[in-house]
Write an enzyme that holds these catalytic residues in place. Structure first.
Site, short mmCIF file in Angstrom:
data_model
loop_
_atom_site.label_atom_id
_atom_site.label_comp_id
_atom_site.label_asym_id
_atom_site.label_seq_id
_atom_site.Cartn_x
_atom_site.Cartn_y
_atom_site.Cartn_z
N CYS A 97 -0.42 28.35 -16.15
CA CYS A 97 -1.02 28.79 -17.40
C CYS A 97 -1.61 27.59 -18.13
CB CYS A 97 0.02 29.48 -18.25
SG CYS A 97 0.77 30.82 -17.37
N PRO A 151 0.82 -1.21 0.00
CA PRO A 151 0.00 0.00 0.00
C PRO A 151 0.86 1.27 0.00
CG PRO A 151 0.11 -0.93 2.20
CD PRO A 151 0.88 -1.86 1.31
N TYR A 197 0.85 11.02 -3.35
CA TYR A 197 0.98 11.43 -4.76
C TYR A 197 0.82 12.94 -4.96
CZ TYR A 197 0.55 6.40 -5.41
OH TYR A 197 0.75 5.04 -5.32
N1 LLP Z 1 2.32 -1.48 -6.22
C1 LLP Z 1 2.42 -1.19 -7.53
C2 LLP Z 1 3.07 -2.16 -8.42
C3 LLP Z 1 1.94 0.01 -8.02
O1 LLP Z 1 2.03 0.27 -9.31
C4 LLP Z 1 1.34 0.93 -7.14
C5 LLP Z 1 0.84 2.21 -7.63
C6 LLP Z 1 1.24 0.60 -5.77
C7 LLP Z 1 1.75 -0.63 -5.36
C8 LLP Z 1 0.65 1.51 -4.75
O2 LLP Z 1 -0.66 1.84 -5.02
P1 LLP Z 1 -1.52 2.64 -3.91
O3 LLP Z 1 -1.67 1.73 -2.73
O4 LLP Z 1 -0.75 3.84 -3.55
O5 LLP Z 1 -2.78 2.95 -4.61
N2 LLP Z 1 -0.17 8.50 -9.23
C9 LLP Z 1 -1.49 7.97 -9.14
C10 LLP Z 1 -1.64 6.54 -8.90
C11 LLP Z 1 -0.72 5.67 -9.69
C12 LLP Z 1 -0.22 4.61 -8.82
C13 LLP Z 1 0.72 3.74 -9.52
N3 LLP Z 1 1.04 2.57 -8.82
C14 LLP Z 1 -2.35 8.82 -8.23
O6 LLP Z 1 -1.99 9.94 -8.00
O7 LLP Z 1 -3.42 8.42 -7.80
#
Ligand code: LLP
Length: 421
Positions: A351, A281, A380
């Site tokens: 902009c 996570p 993020y």
């Molecule tokens: N493991 C892998 C292989 C991943 O690609 C990701 C996120 C995670 C774990 C963690 O996911 P989380 O638990 O944080 O949802 N930048 C975007 C989301 C892209 C996430 C990419 N991978 C945002 O701002 O929502």
């Protein structure tokens, strides 16, 4: 009139001391959430371990917290690995992800002895095998599987569908497993198991359970057909959080517990030895632990009724609304006691027409000099911050036991241009 407080801290004082935009992050909340996840996963049995997805928020202080709390770390770049090494994060507790690792990054991972590489293509598996061989080393590898399921989330956050840029489909995995052990092929890697991550900001575990159905079937086939034993199964991250009232995420214990139950009962039914389980996570641990403070600049009331409350940040410190249409809630910090009196849009300063942090939010009447806190920006935001329009990356203040401290300094103009020759 009282001001909005964040974990016991009057944030107006922070804005005066450190300037705006400013990320404010609660260390207590991060720790509380880490312990909540460990309570429903790591402590369930010794086979389960949580790795924090550092892409969601990575600072030296974050690494200190993770080391104290005993979590593993998921990195996806040489940069993330660099900071982890600088902070002496135990390399055996690092998983190196990424769909297009460079040779330099792989070398860095091998040389510091990361616990495992999560491989995304045949090409990369063969490259790691060759590079490990050159070092007389053996690399522990998981292969990322594309389970062919579609997550119910923004299409930019869905990663497990057929044809995705991430992972390999089950039929290719079978080829890799069947070709192992023939001559010296892939003799410098230990294939420990598999990884999947179906997407991010998932409201429930239905897609994960569907993906598990596919992957457990594959694991059984590999055991039956090739005698291959899967020792590690990494089930990714993606657990959703509540950004606005529209989001209603499943309770985390049920989300994760449901996945573990499924793996355990499958293994029992088919006489498989249960692999070690990993989750990764990011957002769930840090999102609610952070807010961003902005100062109100120009307020524009247009004849048709539209009101734009301009702030001193936006796309550079939070590109998520522009990228994914992400929604947030916010408060007018110094008018938190006043009832909302108008519907406004909080406009970022770039902009770009798309640089609107929040559309149509009800707030008390705002004016230049007011302070706005956008909530739930712990994940993020700092990690995706950029210098567009040459805005420096804001500072991070951490709050612990009601006491704030500077954690990351605001980037200066000089630092922003320091690489220019
Ligand atoms: N493991 C892998 C292989 C991943 O690609 C990701 C996120 C995670 C774990 C963690 O996911 P989380 O638990 O944080 O949802 N930048 C975007 C989301 C892209 C996430 C990419 N991978 C945002 O701002 O929502």
């Amino acid at each position: 009139m009282s001001n909005f407080k964040f974990h016991g801290v009057d944030v107006t004082g922070l804005a005066h001391e450190y300037g705006t935009p400013l990320y404010v992050v609660s260390e207590d909340e991060i720790v509380r959430r880490i312990r909540a996840i460990k309570g429903c996963f790591d402590e369930r049995n010794e086979r389960c371990s949580t790795f924090f997805a550092s892409k969601s928020f990575l600072t030296k202080d974050m690494l200190r917290i993770l080391m104290r709390e005993g979590l593993g770390l998921d990195v996806v770049s040489g940069g993330e690995l660099f900071l982890a090494q600088e902070m002496r994060f135990p390399p055996e507790k690092i998983a190196f992800h990424g769909n297009s690792k460079t040779e330099r990054e792989i070398a860095a991972g091998l040389d510091c002895g990361v616990g495992k590489f999560v491989c995304d293509s045949m090409d990369e598996i063969e490259l790691i095998d060759r590079m490990a061989g050159e070092r007389g080393a053996n690399a522990r590898v998981l292969i990322r599987v594309t389970p062919g399921v579609e997550a119910h989330t923004h299409k930019y956050m869905s990663t497990g569908e057929t044809g995705s840029k991430f992972g390999l489909p089950p039929e290719m995995i079978k080829e890799v497993v069947s070709s192992r052990g023939t001559s010296a092929y892939l003799s410098n890697i230990s294939l420990m198991g598999f990884h999947f991550h179906v997407g991010s900001q998932l409201m429930d575990n239905s897609t994960n359970l569907e993906a598990l159905g596919v992957i457990l079937g594959l694991i059984k086939e590999l055991r039956d057909d090739y005698g291959f034993e899967t020792r590690i199964l990494d089930m990714g991250g993606g657990f959703g959080v509540r950004y606005t009232k529209k989001d209603n995420p499943q309770n985390i214990a049920d989300f994760i517990g449901g996945m573990v139950d499924k793996v355990e009962s499958f293994c029992r039914s088919y006489g498989l030895s249960c692999p070690s389980l990993v989750i990764e996570p990011g957002r769930w641990i840090v999102s609610d632990a952070g807010i961003t403070l902005y100062s109100v600049g120009s307020v524009k009331r247009l004849p048709g009724g539209a009101v734009y409350v301009g702030v001193d940040g936006g796309y550079p410190d939070n590109p998520r609304p522009a990228l994914y249409g992400a929604e947030y809630e916010a408060v007018l910090v110094n008018k938190v006691d006043l009832p909302p009196s108008e519907t406004v849009s909080i406009a970022g300063k770039c902009c770009e027409s798309g640089d609107i942090l929040i559309r149509d939010i009800e707030l008390p009447e705002a004016q230049r000099g007011d302070l706005i806190a956008v909530l739930g920006t712990g994940a993020y935001n700092h990690s995706m911050a950029n210098n567009y329009n040459k805005n420096p990356i804001p500072a991070v203040v951490m709050v612990k036991d009601g006491t704030p401290r500077l954690s990351v300094r605001r980037q200066t103009y000089e630092e922003m241009f320091s690489g220019n020759i």
